[in-house]
Scaffold this active site. Structure first.
Site, PDB file in Angstrom:
ATOM      1  N   ASP A  19       0.879  -1.177   0.000  1.00 14.40           N
ATOM      2  CA  ASP A  19       0.000   0.000   0.000  1.00 14.40           C
ATOM      3  C   ASP A  19       0.911   1.221   0.000  1.00 14.40           C
ATOM      4  O   ASP A  19       2.080   1.123   0.426  1.00 14.40           O
ATOM      5  CB  ASP A  19      -0.878   0.001   1.278  1.00 14.40           C
ATOM      6  CG  ASP A  19      -2.150   0.823   1.115  1.00 14.40           C
ATOM      7  OD1 ASP A  19      -3.246   0.244   1.174  1.00 14.40           O
ATOM      8  OD2 ASP A  19      -2.038   2.061   0.919  1.00 14.40           O
TER       9      ASP A  19
ATOM     10  N   CYS B  14       4.479   0.437  -1.348  1.00 13.59           N
ATOM     11  CA  CYS B  14       4.715   0.362  -2.792  1.00 13.59           C
ATOM     12  C   CYS B  14       3.549   1.024  -3.522  1.00 13.59           C
ATOM     13  O   CYS B  14       2.396   0.885  -3.111  1.00 13.59           O
ATOM     14  CB  CYS B  14       4.855  -1.105  -3.208  1.00 13.59           C
ATOM     15  SG  CYS B  14       5.365  -1.327  -4.909  1.00 13.59           S
TER      16      CYS B  14
ATOM     17  N   TYR C  39     -13.791   7.170 -13.074  1.00 15.22           N
ATOM     18  CA  TYR C  39     -13.723   5.986 -12.194  1.00 15.22           C
ATOM     19  C   TYR C  39     -14.413   4.804 -12.869  1.00 15.22           C
ATOM     20  O   TYR C  39     -13.878   3.692 -12.932  1.00 15.22           O
ATOM     21  CB  TYR C  39     -14.416   6.328 -10.861  1.00 15.22           C
ATOM     22  CG  TYR C  39     -14.462   5.193  -9.868  1.00 15.22           C
ATOM     23  CD1 TYR C  39     -13.376   4.923  -9.049  1.00 15.22           C
ATOM     24  CD2 TYR C  39     -15.599   4.391  -9.750  1.00 15.22           C
ATOM     25  CE1 TYR C  39     -13.416   3.871  -8.137  1.00 15.22           C
ATOM     26  CE2 TYR C  39     -15.642   3.348  -8.837  1.00 15.22           C
ATOM     27  CZ  TYR C  39     -14.553   3.093  -8.035  1.00 15.22           C
ATOM     28  OH  TYR C  39     -14.592   2.061  -7.134  1.00 15.22           O
TER      29      TYR C  39
ATOM     30  N   ALA D 119     -14.963   4.288 -16.047  1.00 17.37           N
ATOM     31  CA  ALA D 119     -14.196   3.811 -17.221  1.00 17.37           C
ATOM     32  C   ALA D 119     -13.035   2.922 -16.788  1.00 17.37           C
ATOM     33  O   ALA D 119     -12.775   1.877 -17.403  1.00 17.37           O
ATOM     34  CB  ALA D 119     -13.674   5.006 -18.015  1.00 17.37           C
TER      35      ALA D 119
ATOM     36  N   LYS E 241     -12.875   1.075 -14.166  1.00 18.51           N
ATOM     37  CA  LYS E 241     -13.388  -0.194 -13.637  1.00 18.51           C
ATOM     38  C   LYS E 241     -13.924  -1.075 -14.763  1.00 18.51           C
ATOM     39  O   LYS E 241     -13.844  -2.301 -14.683  1.00 18.51           O
ATOM     40  CB  LYS E 241     -14.449   0.088 -12.570  1.00 18.51           C
ATOM     41  CG  LYS E 241     -13.878   0.777 -11.319  1.00 18.51           C
ATOM     42  CD  LYS E 241     -12.829  -0.085 -10.651  1.00 18.51           C
ATOM     43  CE  LYS E 241     -12.315   0.456  -9.344  1.00 18.51           C
ATOM     44  NZ  LYS E 241     -11.343  -0.431  -8.705  1.00 18.51           N
TER      45      LYS E 241
ATOM     46  N   VAL F  73     -19.458  -0.156  -0.589  1.00 19.49           N
ATOM     47  CA  VAL F  73     -18.933  -0.943   0.536  1.00 19.49           C
ATOM     48  C   VAL F  73     -18.531   0.023   1.651  1.00 19.49           C
ATOM     49  O   VAL F  73     -18.056   1.144   1.383  1.00 19.49           O
ATOM     50  CB  VAL F  73     -17.666  -1.743   0.117  1.00 19.49           C
ATOM     51  CG1 VAL F  73     -17.285  -2.750   1.204  1.00 19.49           C
ATOM     52  CG2 VAL F  73     -17.854  -2.449  -1.209  1.00 19.49           C
TER      53      VAL F  73
ATOM     54  N   THR G 290     -16.220   1.411   3.434  1.00 17.65           N
ATOM     55  CA  THR G 290     -14.774   1.689   3.573  1.00 17.65           C
ATOM     56  C   THR G 290     -14.545   3.200   3.451  1.00 17.65           C
ATOM     57  O   THR G 290     -15.470   3.955   3.159  1.00 17.65           O
ATOM     58  CB  THR G 290     -13.953   1.009   2.456  1.00 17.65           C
ATOM     59  OG1 THR G 290     -14.255   1.672   1.235  1.00 17.65           O
ATOM     60  CG2 THR G 290     -14.235  -0.467   2.328  1.00 17.65           C
TER      61      THR G 290
HETATM   62  N1  LIG Z   1     -15.822   1.237  -1.140  1.00 18.32           N
HETATM   63  C1  LIG Z   1     -16.628   1.057  -2.186  1.00 18.32           C
HETATM   64  O1  LIG Z   1     -17.808   1.446  -2.160  1.00 18.32           O
HETATM   65  C2  LIG Z   1     -16.130   0.351  -3.395  1.00 18.32           C
HETATM   66  C3  LIG Z   1     -17.072  -0.051  -4.341  1.00 18.32           C
HETATM   67  C4  LIG Z   1     -16.642  -0.715  -5.462  1.00 18.32           C
HETATM   68  C5  LIG Z   1     -15.295  -0.986  -5.633  1.00 18.32           C
HETATM   69  N2  LIG Z   1     -14.397  -0.568  -4.690  1.00 18.32           N
HETATM   70  C6  LIG Z   1     -12.989  -0.873  -4.933  1.00 18.32           C
HETATM   71  O2  LIG Z   1     -12.438  -1.600  -3.865  1.00 18.32           O
HETATM   72  C7  LIG Z   1     -11.026  -1.411  -3.833  1.00 18.32           C
HETATM   73  C8  LIG Z   1     -10.590  -1.126  -2.411  1.00 18.32           C
HETATM   74  O3  LIG Z   1     -11.085   0.147  -2.044  1.00 18.32           O
HETATM   75  P1  LIG Z   1     -11.690   0.469  -0.604  1.00 18.32           P
HETATM   76  O4  LIG Z   1     -13.132   0.652  -0.759  1.00 18.32           O
HETATM   77  O5  LIG Z   1     -11.184  -0.514   0.400  1.00 18.32           O
HETATM   78  O6  LIG Z   1     -11.091   1.902  -0.373  1.00 18.32           O
HETATM   79  P2  LIG Z   1      -9.916   2.394   0.590  1.00 18.32           P
HETATM   80  O7  LIG Z   1      -9.692   3.817   0.201  1.00 18.32           O
HETATM   81  O8  LIG Z   1     -10.273   2.089   1.995  1.00 18.32           O
HETATM   82  O9  LIG Z   1      -8.683   1.472   0.185  1.00 18.32           O
HETATM   83  C9  LIG Z   1      -7.922   1.666  -0.957  1.00 18.32           C
HETATM   84  C10 LIG Z   1      -6.470   1.427  -0.588  1.00 18.32           C
HETATM   85  O10 LIG Z   1      -5.681   1.573  -1.756  1.00 18.32           O
HETATM   86  C11 LIG Z   1      -4.479   2.241  -1.384  1.00 18.32           C
HETATM   87  N3  LIG Z   1      -3.870   2.888  -2.540  1.00 18.32           N
HETATM   88  C12 LIG Z   1      -4.304   3.990  -3.197  1.00 18.32           C
HETATM   89  N4  LIG Z   1      -3.467   4.291  -4.202  1.00 18.32           N
HETATM   90  C13 LIG Z   1      -2.496   3.355  -4.197  1.00 18.32           C
HETATM   91  C14 LIG Z   1      -1.336   3.132  -4.993  1.00 18.32           C
HETATM   92  N5  LIG Z   1      -1.035   3.953  -6.005  1.00 18.32           N
HETATM   93  N6  LIG Z   1      -0.552   2.069  -4.720  1.00 18.32           N
HETATM   94  C15 LIG Z   1      -0.837   1.239  -3.681  1.00 18.32           C
HETATM   95  N7  LIG Z   1      -1.919   1.420  -2.887  1.00 18.32           N
HETATM   96  C16 LIG Z   1      -2.738   2.450  -3.141  1.00 18.32           C
HETATM   97  C17 LIG Z   1      -4.936   3.236  -0.342  1.00 18.32           C
HETATM   98  O11 LIG Z   1      -3.850   3.719   0.443  1.00 18.32           O
HETATM   99  C18 LIG Z   1      -5.946   2.423   0.440  1.00 18.32           C
HETATM  100  O12 LIG Z   1      -5.340   1.730   1.514  1.00 18.32           O
HETATM  101  C19 LIG Z   1     -10.739  -0.276  -4.824  1.00 18.32           C
HETATM  102  O13 LIG Z   1     -10.262  -0.809  -6.034  1.00 18.32           O
HETATM  103  C20 LIG Z   1     -12.103   0.346  -5.039  1.00 18.32           C
HETATM  104  O14 LIG Z   1     -12.206   1.007  -6.276  1.00 18.32           O
HETATM  105  C21 LIG Z   1     -14.775   0.076  -3.567  1.00 18.32           C
HETATM  106  C1  LIG Z   2     -22.268   7.880  -7.147  1.00 17.00           C
HETATM  107  C2  LIG Z   2     -20.953   7.597  -6.569  1.00 17.00           C
HETATM  108  C3  LIG Z   2     -19.952   8.641  -6.727  1.00 17.00           C
HETATM  109  C4  LIG Z   2     -18.697   8.387  -5.961  1.00 17.00           C
HETATM  110  C5  LIG Z   2     -17.702   7.577  -6.678  1.00 17.00           C
HETATM  111  C6  LIG Z   2     -16.447   7.385  -5.906  1.00 17.00           C
HETATM  112  O1  LIG Z   2     -15.384   8.040  -6.511  1.00 17.00           O
HETATM  113  C7  LIG Z   2     -16.154   5.948  -5.719  1.00 17.00           C
HETATM  114  C8  LIG Z   2     -17.269   5.052  -6.092  1.00 17.00           C
HETATM  115  C9  LIG Z   2     -17.142   3.644  -5.534  1.00 17.00           C
HETATM  116  C10 LIG Z   2     -17.986   2.741  -5.905  1.00 17.00           C
HETATM  117  C11 LIG Z   2     -18.992   3.064  -6.846  1.00 17.00           C
HETATM  118  C12 LIG Z   2     -19.918   2.216  -7.220  1.00 17.00           C
HETATM  119  C13 LIG Z   2     -20.939   2.727  -8.067  1.00 17.00           C
HETATM  120  C14 LIG Z   2     -21.898   1.980  -8.508  1.00 17.00           C
HETATM  121  C15 LIG Z   2     -23.007   2.555  -9.292  1.00 17.00           C
HETATM  122  O2  LIG Z   2     -22.701   3.203 -10.438  1.00 17.00           O
HETATM  123  C16 LIG Z   2     -24.084   1.571  -9.569  1.00 17.00           C
HETATM  124  O3  LIG Z   2     -23.744   0.821 -10.687  1.00 17.00           O
HETATM  125  C17 LIG Z   2     -24.357   0.706  -8.420  1.00 17.00           C
HETATM  126  C18 LIG Z   2     -25.513  -0.165  -8.696  1.00 17.00           C
HETATM  127  C19 LIG Z   2     -25.730  -0.966  -7.470  1.00 17.00           C
HETATM  128  C20 LIG Z   2     -26.665  -2.075  -7.697  1.00 17.00           C
HETATM  129  O4  LIG Z   2     -26.984  -2.384  -8.835  1.00 17.00           O
HETATM  130  O5  LIG Z   2     -27.016  -2.669  -6.673  1.00 17.00           O
END
Ligand SMILES: NC(=O)c1ccc[n+]([C@@H]2O[C@H](COP(=O)([O-])OP(=O)(O)OC[C@H]3O[C@@H](n4cnc5c(N)ncnc54)[C@H](O)[C@@H]3O)[C@@H](O)[C@H]2O)c1
Ligand SMILES: CCCCC[C@H](O)CC\C=C/C=C/C=C/[C@@H](O)[C@@H](O)CCCC(=O)O
Length: 229
Positions: free
Chosen positions: A6, A33, A123, A125, A127, A158, A160
């Protein structure tokens, strides 16, 4: 045995101590890293192989949100380029035709890559790119015969830091996003971990893309693959 990296050294070191006291000092490793940098990532993979002997499971999880310059560019660097880098390095170390023992790569995408996310288009795009990369490699015949499986997990929201830190830099309308999140609901980290573990264990799910959402539960999505001759 586990190694994780991280950019957040303080949090990583704290988590390392917790893992070492639970599972033994030699069974957990942490390295600060940045996944967007090639050389440090190459070094990290080499170090893991030297320390633990081989890599069986790799999860590319690091991800950020950013919609305004320069953060949108960093979002592509971390989410899409970082995951691509981790995936290709994992393949190099795991494939049986290059001295590896085979294994599984699980990439963390998002429901925003499966559907669309009008409030965070960059974001979304990145994903979508992770899903295409992972599915394409999973269906590649050389990768399959080299004993490597690949899967994608697509969580909706989620519980987080990522969603607690939504702001004007990583979202086009914070107020609308809060209402949207309230409507969809937020799953616990444990739901995502269960989904991850199921994919690690199930050798018959190569290429599966799994969505976890409070609203819809956990679902395997269907993938159409036309054979390449
Ligand atoms: N939380 C949500 O709602 C959600 C939804 C869908 C997908 N995700 C995905 O889940 C994954 C984990 O995210 P999270 O929700 O636990 O968020 P988070 O912010 O708690 O964790 C992300 C971690 O990635 C680390 N990080 C950021 N840039 C980095 C880099 N360049 N190199 C190494 N580490 C780096 C951060 O320090 C952090 O610890 C992400 O890919 C995120 O896009 C999260
Ligand atoms: C509207 C969110 C704006 C914040 C975006 C942040 O930068 C990080 C977003 C992290 C997760 C995003 C998930 C988004 C999902 C939605 O577009 C949607 O597809 C979710 C549908 C959920 C379902 O079908 O149950």
């Amino acid at each position: 045995k586990v190694c994780f990296c991280d950019t957040n050294g303080e949090l990583g070191t704290k988590t390392l101590s917790e893992l070492q006291s639970k599972y033994g000092e030699g069974n957990a490793m942490f390295q600060t890293c940045d996944v967007s940098l090639q050389q440090p990532m190459e070094n990290l993979f080499k170090k893991v192989k030297e320390t633990f002997g081989c890599l069986d499971i790799v999860c590319n999880n690091a991800g950020i949100g950013g919609e305004v310059y320069p953060l949108w560019e960093k979002t592509i660097d971390v989410n899409l380029k970082g995951t691509t880098r981790g995936t290709l390095l994992a393949l190099e170390h795991m494939r049986t035709d290059k001295g590896g023992k085979g294994g599984v790569i699980i990439n963390i995408s998002s429901a925003a890559g499966l559907n669309v996310n009008p409030l965070s288009p960059v974001y979304s795009a990145t994903k979508a790119g992770i899903i295409a990369l992972t599915r394409s490699l999973a269906m590649n015949s050389e990768v399959k015969s080299a004993g490597v499986r690949l899967n994608v997990v697509c969580p909706a929201f989620v519980d987080t830091d990522l969603i607690k830190e939504i702001n004007d830099d990583n979202c086009l309308d914070v107020q609308k996003a809060s209402k949207f999140i309230e409507m969809i609901g937020v799953v616990s980290k444990e739901v995502v971990v269960d989904c991850f573990m199921e994919l690690v264990r199930d050798v018959n799910q190569n290429g599966a893309v799994v969505k976890c959402s409070k609203m819809d539960g956990t679902q395997y999505t269907s993938i159409e693959v036309k054979p390449v001759t």
